[in-house]
Enzyme design. Structure first.
Site, PDB file in Angstrom:
ATOM      1  N   PRO A  96       0.816  -1.220   0.000  1.00  0.00           N
ATOM      2  CG  PRO A  96      -0.466  -1.381   1.943  1.00  0.00           C
ATOM      3  CD  PRO A  96       0.665  -2.018   1.230  1.00  0.00           C
ATOM      4  CD  GLU A 124       0.629  -5.779  10.927  1.00  0.00           C
ATOM      5  OE1 GLU A 124       0.332  -4.579  10.799  1.00  0.00           O
ATOM      6  OE2 GLU A 124      -0.204  -6.696  10.921  1.00  0.00           O
ATOM      7  NE  ARG A 162      -7.537  -5.825 -21.133  1.00  0.00           N
ATOM      8  CZ  ARG A 162      -7.703  -4.641 -21.703  1.00  0.00           C
ATOM      9  NH1 ARG A 162      -6.892  -3.646 -21.421  1.00  0.00           N
ATOM     10  NH2 ARG A 162      -8.672  -4.447 -22.571  1.00  0.00           N
ATOM     11  CG  ASP A 177      -8.629  -0.948 -23.225  1.00  0.00           C
ATOM     12  OD1 ASP A 177      -9.596  -1.539 -23.727  1.00  0.00           O
ATOM     13  OD2 ASP A 177      -7.551  -1.493 -22.945  1.00  0.00           O
TER      14      ASP A 177
HETATM   15  N1  ADE Z   1      -0.842  -5.077  -0.256  1.00  0.00           N
HETATM   16  C1  ADE Z   1      -1.728  -4.654   0.676  1.00  0.00           C
HETATM   17  N2  ADE Z   1      -2.480  -3.643   0.215  1.00  0.00           N
HETATM   18  C2  ADE Z   1      -2.055  -3.402  -1.060  1.00  0.00           C
HETATM   19  C3  ADE Z   1      -2.432  -2.479  -2.069  1.00  0.00           C
HETATM   20  N3  ADE Z   1      -3.386  -1.566  -1.870  1.00  0.00           N
HETATM   21  N4  ADE Z   1      -1.774  -2.519  -3.243  1.00  0.00           N
HETATM   22  C4  ADE Z   1      -0.788  -3.420  -3.441  1.00  0.00           C
HETATM   23  N5  ADE Z   1      -0.385  -4.311  -2.529  1.00  0.00           N
HETATM   24  C5  ADE Z   1      -1.014  -4.311  -1.353  1.00  0.00           C
END
Ligand code: ADE
Length: 237
Positions: A96, A124, A162, A177
């Site tokens: 994230p 984590e 793709r 697209d």
């Molecule tokens: N791992 C946990 N959350 C994620 C996300 N939003 N994008 C990529 N990998 C992740």
């Protein structure tokens, strides 16, 4: 083979059938892409096959250990120094904290990468030394937290494969697209012409291609304005 993709995960079973449908399956059969799923656990050397441990400094949760990931990269690429990677090599950490994945990033990878390694983070987090030394791109698929990078690895693989030359076959094309021109796609209709009192827009039945094109552009703009105004306000670089 146009592209090789290796997915590094502690849950290889997660991917058992996910790449065996539709465009990805066809691209594999046509030898446009080769996809391997590698179990990070198989690169451990201790008897408990430990892939995670408690964080230095304390705190909740577990952190993925760096040694098995280094060993996996070393075996796959032949080196674990980013500077010595062959050209077209991308080692991606899904997390994230990464740069936001977008159609433009998918396009860049499809055009430039020959070999993609997708590291699926869990727990984590992942020991930062993986990021410091091995990773060329840290990528997030959106502003939400998944329980691991596995689902994100599937998203990247799908969006990138793709776009590889010939992956879509002759009957379709990626040119129209959504997002290709920072617009959402226009609405589509097929048979029947009337369903439960709902008619297909007249213009689509007119055979007037210029009018149809104009209608589709207007609708794409309208949808973008209603749902993704940010795309229209974006600065073009
Ligand atoms: N791992 C946990 N959350 C994620 C996300 N939003 N994008 C990529 N990998 C992740």
């Amino acid at each position: 083979m146009r592209m090789k993709i290796d997915v590094l995960t502690i849950f290889p079973e997660f991917f058992r059938e996910v790449f065996d449908f539709g465009i990805i399956r066809r691209a594999k059969l046509a030898k446009i892409v080769e996809i391997n799923v590698c179990d990070i656990r198989s690169f451990t050397t201790d008897k408990h096959e430990k892939t995670d441990d408690r964080p230095f400094g304390g705190g909740d949760g577990m952190v993925m250990k760096c040694e098995p990931i280094f060993r996996a990269i070393e075996e796959i690429i032949g080196t674990c120094e980013r500077e010595n990677y062959p050209s077209g090599m991308k080692v991606v950490l899904l997390s994230p904290q990464g740069k936001q994945f977008k159609q433009s990033v998918a396009r860049e990878f499809a055009d430039e990468a020959k070999h993609l390694i997708l590291i699926c983070g869990r727990y984590e987090g992942v020991d930062e030394r993986v990021n410091d030394v091995l990773v060329t791109d840290e990528i997030s698929i959106g502003d939400y937290v998944l329980s691991g990078g596995e689902a994100a690895a599937i998203v990247l693989t799908d969006a990138i494969v793709r776009l590889l030359p010939n992956a879509l076959g002759s009957e379709t094309s990626a040119v129209n697209d959504s997002f290709t021109e920072d617009l959402l796609d226009y609405p589509h209709y097929t048979q029947p012409r009337e369903f439960r009192g709902m008619e297909v827009p007249e213009v689509l039945l007119s055979g007037n291609h210029a009018e149809i094109e104009k209608w589709r552009k207007e609708k794409a703009f309208e949808k973008t304005l209603n749902f993704r105004k940010d795309l229209l306000e974006k600065e073009h670089s």
